[in-house]
Design a protein around this motif. Structure first.
Motif: not given
Length: 512
Positions: A337-355
Motif C-alpha cells: 500500500r505504500t508503493i505507487p500502483t504503477g511502480q508496484l505492477q512493474l515490480m510484480l511483472d519483473g520489469v522494474a527491479d526496485h520501487g
C-alpha cells in the motif's frame, strides 16, 4: 586382605560419601525446607521506590487532587490505593490478585511506600472513583511535575526549560477475553479490547494525560480535550510553545487548528489519498535529498495542505527504495500500500527491479529547504517514543490486562500502570541512572534494582536492610543519591532541604 577392583568390599563408605568403582564421590545431602523467614524479601529495591514517593510527596499530591473516596477517614485513601497498585505492578504483578501476593511478603510490604490493599478491597475502593476523582489524578500529577523540576540536576532542568516540549499522541488496544467485561468492544481485527489513549512528554518519558476507550471508538473526537489536559500537567517552568506528533489515526483539520490555537505546532502522519499521490508525482526529481540516519531514504517538501488546515501547513514526503524481491505477493501486505500502483505492477511483472515506499507528513513547523526539511522528518521519526511508553505500560506494568468487568476499576488500573511509569522515570531521572545507557525499560530496572534479595532486621533500634553479597551494589548507590538530593524552590514557594527522611524509614514492625 587386598581388595579386588570391581568386587564387593566389606568396608562401609564414610558418611556423606558414595562408593563408585574407580573413585569416591560425595553424596548430595538432603535439603530440609524450614519455616518461612519474614525478614527475607525478594523485593528489597522497593526501599528506593519508597524514598522517591516520600521525597516528592506523591501520595499527598494525589490525595489533594483525588479528594476523599469514603465518608469516613479510615483505611487507605484514593492516592494510597493507586500508589499501592502501581508499586505492585512495578514488582511484575499484572492482576488484582497480585496485590495479595505483594501483601504476603511481610518485609517487602513494609519497605513499600504504602500498604497494599487486599484484592477485594482494592476492587471496591477503585469502583468508587468517579469522573472527578479520575480527573484529580492528573491534577495531582501536575503538582508532582512541578516538584520534579526542583529535584532534577541543573543540567537536566535547563534542558527541559530551554527546549520546546514534544508531546506524542497515540493509542493501543488491550485485548480482553471475558464476555461480561463492560466498556470494551470488537476492533477491526476481530479482537475484543479496550483502547487506552495517551499523551506523552517525549523528553521525560512521562504520560501526561490518558483516557480509556472501547476498542471500536475513534480517538479523534477525544484527542483535542486530552491535549488540553496534557498541557495543564506540564510544569510552569516549561513555557516554550509545544510541539505535537501524531500518527495518521489523529489526522483531522480540526485537531490541527486546535493545536495551533493552543500555541503549538504539529506534525501528523497523513493517510495516503489520491490528492497526496498527485502531489508526490509532481515533485521534481532534483528536489529529493537524502534523509538522516535512514539508509536508502529521501525526503522532499510540497505545498499540499488538507482543506481547513491552518495557514502555513505543508507536506513532507519521504520515499524509501525497496527491491522487487522484498515485496510480498500477498495483496494484504502493508508494504504494497505504500508503493505507487504503477511502480508496484512493474515490480510484480519483473520489469522494474526496485520501487519507492512513500509516506506523508503534514506539518506547520517552519523549516528551510533542504536541511530544515531533513531535520523535521528525522525529529518526527522519534514519535516511536510514545510506542515505547505504551509498551512499558503493558509489559513493564500491568496494562496488558484489564482485570475487571467494571470499566471504572479498569480506568483506575490504567492510571496505576501510568503511575508506575512515572515512578520509574522519576527514580532514574533524579538519581541519574538513565544518563549512561539511556532510560531503562521496566524489565531491566526490575531485574537490576527492584527485585533484589535482602534481609530487613533491627539492630539497636535501627532498621537495617542487608542485601546479599552476590547482588548488585546499585540499590545502595541509588538510595544514597535519592536521600542526598538537594531540592530547589518548588510549587508555590515550598522549600525542602536535603538529607535523610526519618519519618517513615526508621520503624520496623515487631514481627521483623
Amino acid at each position: 586382605m587386598d581388595t579386588i577392583r570391581g568386587a564387593a568390599s566389606s568396608r562401609k563408605p564414610a558418611a556423606g560419601l558414595s562408593r563408585v568403582p574407580g573413585r569416591v564421590r560425595r553424596r548430595r545431602e538432603r535439603v530440609r525446607i524450614g519455616t518461612p523467614d519474614p525478614t527475607v524479601t525478594g523485593s528489597a529495591g522497593l526501599v528506593a521506590v519508597a524514598e522517591v514517593v516520600d521525597r516528592l510527596d506523591l501520595v499527598g499530591a494525589l490525595d489533594g487532587g483525588i479528594g476523599p473516596i469514603k465518608q469516613r477517614d479510615r483505611g487507605l485513601s484514593g492516592a494510597e490505593l493507586v500508589v499501592g497498585m502501581a508499586t505492585s505492578q512495578l514488582e511484575g504483578e499484572s492482576s488484582l490478585a497480585g496485590l495479595d501476593r505483594s501483601r504476603a511478603d511481610a518485609a517487602g510490604a513494609w519497605l513499600a511506600p504504602v500498604p497494599f490493599a487486599p484484592s477485594g478491597t482494592a476492587a471496591r475502593l477503585a469502583g468508587r472513583f468517579g469522573p472527578v476523582q479520575l480527573a484529580g489524578i492528573e491534577v495531582g500529577l501536575a503538582e508532582v511535575a512541578e516538584r520534579m523540576m526542583g529535584f532534577l540536576p541543573a543540567q537536566r532542568r535547563a534542558e527541559l526549560v530551554a527546549h520546546r516540549p514534544t508531546l506524542d499522541c497515540d493509542s493501543a488496544d488491550v485485548e480482553v477475553y471475558g464476555r461480561q467485561k463492560r466498556g470494551v468492544a470488537y476492533t477491526h481485527d476481530g479482537k475484543r479490547a479496550g483502547r487506552p489513549l495517551l499523551v506523552s512528554w517525549a523528553r521525560t518519558g512521562l504520560t501526561l494525560a490518558a483516557q480509556l476507550l472501547a476498542g471500536n471508538q475513534d480517538p479523534r473526537p477525544f484527542v483535542t480535550a486530552l491535549m488540553r489536559r496534557a498541557l495543564a500537567v506540564l510544569p510552569d517552568a516549561v513555557c516554550a510553545p509545544p510541539l505535537f506528533r501524531c500518527d495518521s489515526g489523529f489526522f483531522s483539520a480540526g485537531f490541527m487548528r486546535a493545536m495551533v490555537a493552543a500555541g503549538g505546532d504539529f506534525a501528523i502522519a497523513a493517510p495516503r489519498s489520491q490528492a497526496l499521490w498527485r502531489a508526490y508525482a509532481a515533485i521534481p526529481e532534483d528536489r529529493w535529498v537524502d534523509a538522516r540516519d535512514m539508509r536508502g531514504a529521501q525526503v522532499a517538501a510540497c505545498d499540499y495542505a488538507p482543506a481547513g488546515a491552518p495557514a502555513g501547513t505543508y507536506t513532507i514526503v519521504r520515499r524509501v527504495k525497496v527491491r522487487a524481491d522484498e515485496v510480498s505477493t500477498d495483496p494484504r501486505s502493508r508494504r504494497r500500500r505504500t508503493i505507487p500502483t504503477g511502480q508496484l505492477q512493474l515490480m510484480l511483472d519483473g520489469v522494474a527491479d526496485h520501487g519507492w515506499a512513500v509516506s506523508f507528513l503534514v506539518t506547520n513547523i517552519p523549516a528551510d529547504e533542504p536541511d530544515g526539511i531533513v531535520a523535521v522528518e528525522w525529529w518526527f521519526r522519534g514519535r516511536a517514543d510514545v510506542e515505547t511508553r505504551i509498551k512499558e505500560h503493558k509489559l513493564g506494568a500491568g496494562l496488558r490486562h484489564l482485570p475487571s468487568a467494571d470499566p471504572t476499576i479498569n480506568r483506575v488500573w490504567m492510571w496505576a500502570a501510568i503511575l508506575a511509569g512515572w515512578i520509574s522515570a522519576l527514580l532514574q531521572a533524579i538519581t541519574g541512572y538513565d544518563q549512561h545507557t539511556g532510560r531503562a525499560h521496566a524489565a531491566r530496572l526490575r531485574r537490576d534494582l527492584l527485585l533484589v534479595p535482602g534481609r530487613l532486621v533491627r539492630h539497636a533500634g535501627q532498621p537495617i536492610l542487608s542485601r546479599q553479597r552476590s547482588s548488585t551494589a546499585l540499590l545502595t548507590d541509588v538510595g544514597q543519591k535519592v536521600r542526598s538530593s538537594q531540592v530547589m524552590v518548588i510549587g508555590m514557594g515550598l522549600v525542602i532541604s536535603g538529607g535523610p527522611l526519618a519519618s517513615s524509614f526508621m520503624k520496623v514492625p515487631r514481627c521483623l
